[in-house]
Scaffold this motif. Structure first.
Motif: not given
Length: 282
Positions: A187-196, A209-227
């Motif tokens: 959903t957002g960048d590293q800071k968003y993940a940390d804030v979340h 193997k849900d494909i949407v869990a892998h997009i947008p890709p990390e090289f576009m500076k997106y990061e999942h929040h936990t957990s």
């Protein structure tokens, strides 16, 4: 936190504890109901005592065939209020947009970090279009109730932002918020993940193997929040799952980075999420 192989929990859910039973029998029906223009049919079928409060549906800027939509609800028996957000009904279209230009630009999320401009616009439009005001009215009427927030696919991203927003603005305290999403994209960048992570205890349920869990890709500076809660199976009753505490964890769905599935995205707990919702969750 270490990744733990857990058996389904049958106890009532708490904000810091994942429950297979709650995800399967309550949160998924709520997420599916958001795909319907008559979500009360799903609520009556699966949750019985849950009542629709307000549904807000607006045209999305990018997805011309889709609508951004969410609804609020209350349940005086379970002592719960909450929100559910609709995903895109065309997964192929979502993937095409993601891999094209949709996620090239990020904008500041008002509560911290940056998110996809599309996600931010969609959330703010629905929230300011009446959903936020109705939710705050429910909070005023039921101040002691637990808050459930959920959504599938695109709806998971909007649910993530909604939970962070109500926590950051002290509309509801973190301890009362229960966030479950299904097939949520980054959903957002590293800071968003940390804030979340500081604002909300959340569970991102991922089917194999849900494909949407892998997009947008990390090289576009997106990061999942936990957990992440990962089911590496068909998600039938009694299936095991893994809870991973890192934002990006190779012990969960990240191990399937090069082996993905659209079908796993559209199906959770044996249900075709959007179609089941359209049919009234029979």
């Amino acid at each position: 936190m270490r990744s733990l192989l857990l058996l389904p929990l049958l106890a009532a859910v708490a904000a810091a504890t994942f429950s297979d039973s709650t995800a399967r029998s309550q949160m998924l029906p709520l997420s599916s109901a958001a795909y319907s223009d008559s979500p009360q049919v799903c609520l009556s079928s699966q949750l019985k005592t849950a009542q629709l409060s307000k549904q807000v549906t607006l045209k999305c800027d990018y997805f011309k065939k889709d609508a951004c939509s969410g609804f609020t609800f209350f349940d005086e028996t379970r002592k719960v209020i909450g929100m559910s957000f609709r995903g895109t009904s065309d997964t192929t279209q979502l993937i095409m947009e993601i891999t094209d230009t949709l996620f090239d630009s990020k904008v500041d999320f008002q509560d911290g970090g940056q998110t996809s401009k599309y996600f931010n616009d969609a959330f703010m439009d629905v929230w300011n279009g009446g959903l936020g005001g109705d939710f705050q009215s429910l909070v005023a009427k039921y101040p002691t109730y637990t808050v459930w927030v959920t959504g599938h696919s695109l709806g998971g991203a909007l649910a993530s932002m909604a939970a962070a927003h109500i926590s950051a603005n002290n509309i509801v305290s973190k301890s009362k918020i229960v966030l479950y999403t299904f097939g949520q994209p980054r959903t957002g960048d590293q800071k968003y993940a940390d804030v979340h992570d500081n604002l909300v205890t959340s569970f991102r349920v991922t089917h194999q193997k849900d494909i949407v869990a892998h997009i947008p890709p990390e090289f576009m500076k997106y990061e999942h929040h936990t957990s992440e809660v990962w089911y590496n199976n068909d998600m039938s009753d009694g299936s095991s799952y893994v809870v991973c505490g890192k934002q990006e964890d190779k012990r969960c769905s990240d191990k399937n980075l090069l082996d993905t599935s659209v079908d796993d995205h559209t199906h959770y707990y044996g249900k075709e999420v959007s179609g089941w919702g359209h049919d009234g969750c029979p």
